[in-house]
Every structure is written in C-alpha cells, then in structure tokens.
Design a protein around this motif. Sequence first.
Motif, mmCIF file in Angstrom:
data_model
loop_
_atom_site.group_PDB
_atom_site.id
_atom_site.type_symbol
_atom_site.label_atom_id
_atom_site.label_comp_id
_atom_site.label_asym_id
_atom_site.label_seq_id
_atom_site.Cartn_x
_atom_site.Cartn_y
_atom_site.Cartn_z
ATOM 1 N N ARG A 114 31.708 46.095 40.837
ATOM 2 C CA ARG A 114 31.440 45.110 41.891
ATOM 3 C C ARG A 114 30.829 43.843 41.290
ATOM 4 O O ARG A 114 31.188 42.723 41.658
ATOM 5 C CB ARG A 114 30.505 45.703 42.940
ATOM 6 N N GLY A 115 29.905 44.026 40.352
ATOM 7 C CA GLY A 115 29.284 42.875 39.718
ATOM 8 C C GLY A 115 30.298 42.035 38.951
ATOM 9 O O GLY A 115 30.281 40.800 39.014
ATOM 10 N N ARG A 116 31.208 42.686 38.226
ATOM 11 C CA ARG A 116 32.243 41.944 37.503
ATOM 12 C C ARG A 116 33.152 41.195 38.465
ATOM 13 O O ARG A 116 33.560 40.053 38.197
ATOM 14 C CB ARG A 116 33.058 42.901 36.643
ATOM 15 N N SER A 117 33.481 41.829 39.588
ATOM 16 C CA SER A 117 34.353 41.185 40.569
ATOM 17 C C SER A 117 33.700 39.933 41.155
ATOM 18 O O SER A 117 34.351 38.888 41.293
ATOM 19 C CB SER A 117 34.703 42.170 41.683
ATOM 20 N N LEU A 118 32.413 40.027 41.494
ATOM 21 C CA LEU A 118 31.716 38.876 42.063
ATOM 22 C C LEU A 118 31.519 37.782 41.015
ATOM 23 O O LEU A 118 31.655 36.590 41.321
ATOM 24 C CB LEU A 118 30.368 39.309 42.643
ATOM 25 N N GLY A 119 31.215 38.162 39.796
ATOM 26 C CA GLY A 119 31.061 37.164 38.743
ATOM 27 C C GLY A 119 32.352 36.446 38.436
ATOM 28 O O GLY A 119 32.372 35.225 38.201
ATOM 29 N N ASP A 120 33.463 37.184 38.450
ATOM 30 C CA ASP A 120 34.772 36.579 38.201
ATOM 31 C C ASP A 120 35.191 35.636 39.321
ATOM 32 O O ASP A 120 36.047 34.762 39.116
ATOM 33 C CB ASP A 120 35.837 37.660 38.031
ATOM 34 N N ALA A 121 34.619 35.812 40.519
ATOM 35 C CA ALA A 121 35.009 34.986 41.669
ATOM 36 C C ALA A 121 34.412 33.583 41.611
ATOM 37 O O ALA A 121 34.905 32.671 42.274
ATOM 38 C CB ALA A 121 34.590 35.671 42.969
ATOM 39 N N VAL A 122 33.362 33.374 40.823
ATOM 40 C CA VAL A 122 32.659 32.093 40.798
ATOM 41 C C VAL A 122 33.505 31.055 40.067
ATOM 42 O O VAL A 122 33.825 31.211 38.891
ATOM 43 C CB VAL A 122 31.282 32.227 40.110
ATOM 44 N N VAL A 123 33.866 29.981 40.773
ATOM 45 C CA VAL A 123 34.597 28.872 40.147
ATOM 46 C C VAL A 123 33.781 27.582 40.187
ATOM 47 O O VAL A 123 34.062 26.640 39.436
ATOM 48 C CB VAL A 123 35.962 28.635 40.830
ATOM 49 N N ARG A 124 32.759 27.543 41.043
ATOM 50 C CA ARG A 124 31.904 26.363 41.137
ATOM 51 C C ARG A 124 30.446 26.801 41.167
ATOM 52 O O ARG A 124 30.089 27.730 41.890
ATOM 53 C CB ARG A 124 32.210 25.566 42.407
#
Length: 445
Positions: A114-124
């Motif tokens: 879950r942490g990797r998924s949320l971190g990968d979602a950050v573009v800004r």
Amino acid sequence: MMGYLGFIFSSSASARTTDHVHLDLTTAYAPKKPVVRQPKPPSVPIPMELVMTILESAYENESLHAYNALLKNCALVSKDWSYVAQKLLFRHVTLTTQTAYIAFREAVDRATPRGRSLGDAVVRMKVVLDQNQPYRLSHRSFARAVSLCPNLYELSVAIYGEGAPGLDIVGAPDASRMKRSAPSFDETTLSILRSGPQISALQFCNWTDDSSSLLQLLDVWSSLSALDISGTTPRLDKDTVEPFPCALRELRMNFQASPSMEFTRWLLYNSTGNLRVLDLAREPSPDMLEYLVSEHGMALESLTLPSCGTHEGAAAVRRCEALRELKFESAWASPLMYKTLPPGLQHLAFGVDSDTALLPVIQAIQRSDDLRVVTMHVWHGGEKHPQLAKVTTTCARKGVQLKVTKDISAFRELTRGDPVPAATYPRTRSLNNLLYMASRAATTL
C-alpha cells in the motif's frame, strides 16, 4: 283474577322457545393467494475501476481545493473507496510541517504494498520551508520526502527566512521579508535529492537573503524542462563556469529586481530553439527584452508580459512569428500591436478597464482565423465599457470562446495550465496531463 293472571303467565312461558344463535361477523371475500416473499438479491458492488474513472473525471471540472474535498469525503464511504480516493489524493501532496512529513513517510512506507502504491501515485509535491514555524519542515526531511516519490514530475519549494524576535509581522512587505536569513542546503540534503527522482518541473520561491539556494537545486536536476522562479534575485557565483545544462521548454520569472543579463544568458544557454513558453511577471529592461526575443523569439509559442503599451513591446510581439498565445494583465496596449498580431494566434488574454481601447481588439478578432479563446480581466469600471458588448458579439460570430472574470487570481488560473507540452492554447489542467506526468517519470531509485 289470579286465574287470569295465571293464564297469561303460563301461556307466555309455554310460548317461549330457546334458540342458540351463532353470530358470524366474518365478511365473505374471495380467498387470497399466499404471499410468496422473494429472496433479496445479493448486492453487487460497483467495480473499483469504474469508481476511479468517475472520480478522475471530476478533476477537470473542479478546482484543486474542491476536488480534494470531494476525495476526502469519498474516502469515508468504505474501505475500498478509501483506497481509491487516497491514491488520487496522493497525486498532489503538500508538506509544511515536520508533523505532516512524519505522517506522509508512514503512509508511503515502501516496505508495504500500500505504501509503495501511494508513493508511486505522487506526481506533484509542494513543500514550505519556513524558519519561523516551531514545527518547521527540516531540509533533510524535505529531501527524504522527495526521494520517497519515484514518479514525481513537479516540485514546488517555498523558503521563508527567520525574522528577528518580535518582528515577524504577518503581511510584511516583500522587500523586508527577503532580508531574513535562512540556511543553504547542506551536502547531505543535496545528496539525498540527487538519489531521488529526476523531476521535470521546478517551482522555487525564495523569500530569504540567500541567493545561492536556487543554484544549489538547479545543480541537482539535469532533467528540468519547466522552471518557475520568483522572490530573491539569484546571483551567479564567481566560480560558476559551466552554463546551465537543461534545455528549458518553459520559463517563468517573477523577481523583485530584474536578474542580470549574465544570469539569464547562463540559464538559457542550452534552450535556444527549445523554449516555447516565456512568462515575465515584471517589466523587463529594453536590453533584456531584446535579448530574449532575438535569441528565443522565433521558437516561442506563448508569451506573457506585464504590458504591451510601448513600441518595444509591440515590436517584440511582432517578431515572435510562431506565437500562438499572448497574455498581459495591463488594461492598456499599443493599437499597433493588435494590428500586427501573429496570424496563428489561438489565445489572447488582457485586462480591461473603463478607458481600454477595445476597437483594435474587435478588429483583431474579426481578422483572425485561428483565434480560439479570448480571456479578459475586467476591473476599474471595465464592466461598464460601452464596447464590451461588441466584443461579446464579435466573438460569438467568429466562434471564439470568451472568458471574463473580475478576479485577477482567477484570470491567472484561467491562463496558466499544467507544465506539459501543449498542442493548442490556452493550456488547461486536465487528467490527460496528469497521466502524461506519471508516464514521464525518470528515477535513479
């Protein structure tokens, strides 16, 4: 007498008969059919892919603040909805305190799926480094937060210096704010930033007396294509020899004092033929404007100036032959400039007050075949301008979209889009742009 009475009573007694009467109060109806209760069909949950598509589509129709509020409410619906809404919320992250960083670090822990998924979602990501705050975000925490987002595309950094005790007055003039001290980034912080994602867009706002912080960050990323810098005017170090290596596609500058020609040449050395968007919030000197137009005007597609009221400004616009967007906030512009607008112009944005000469604008709209949008900031009695209705009807006849606002902040938001390549102007904030940002991520993790 007694015999008579006896006859009466005896005859009535003998005549009395005993009948057992049964009363049936039931009304006769046709027999009812037995009620057969159908079993309740099992509920079918909405596919999460559909939920995500719906929530993503709302991005283009809402302001970022309203969109984030929508996502926060959706996160409360269910566990499944919470994950989808959080993933969309994490596309835009703002960190202003150390407490916020700690919560963010735990949320994007790369040791968990879950942490990797949320971190990968950050573009800004937007960070504020304010030396006046008791729980301020530290430099190293800022760098670690960036390193946790491998798909980061755009980074916004605002730095505020530390005011003297008792003199940190809210709303102080910009000049006094820029005299406050703030430390530069140390080597450990810069090393952490270099090990993280290679971002494409940087916004840097410096409200301190330290002019070296910008140069430190520019030395970290060789992947920048869009740069937005404001606040304290940067100065080149004496030992700076190599020019800035990036070929910028977009540059916006808003310094309190005009940068030196030496700095501007250093910054744009490798951008000749590549610079498409130039946004100058402060009036450039004649020499600076001449350099920018002569070196980069032929490739420019979007030009923003504070005003176009001088012959030099009109001449600069005329020399940008590939221009597709022209923006200025001033309510006055040279009529000559409107007569010589580039033929491929798609977006024209300007201010309107009670004294603005709108006839040249109307004639320019009538002549243009490529104009798509006209954006006006109406202020200082401009809403009562006698030719404002003529602008509206002319746009309608030519099929040109007209956008009018009385709010300067809304005007700027309408005329600025995402820092991505654009096929048409004006640029917008869209879901496709977000997907482009995520696809362009380059990382050294």
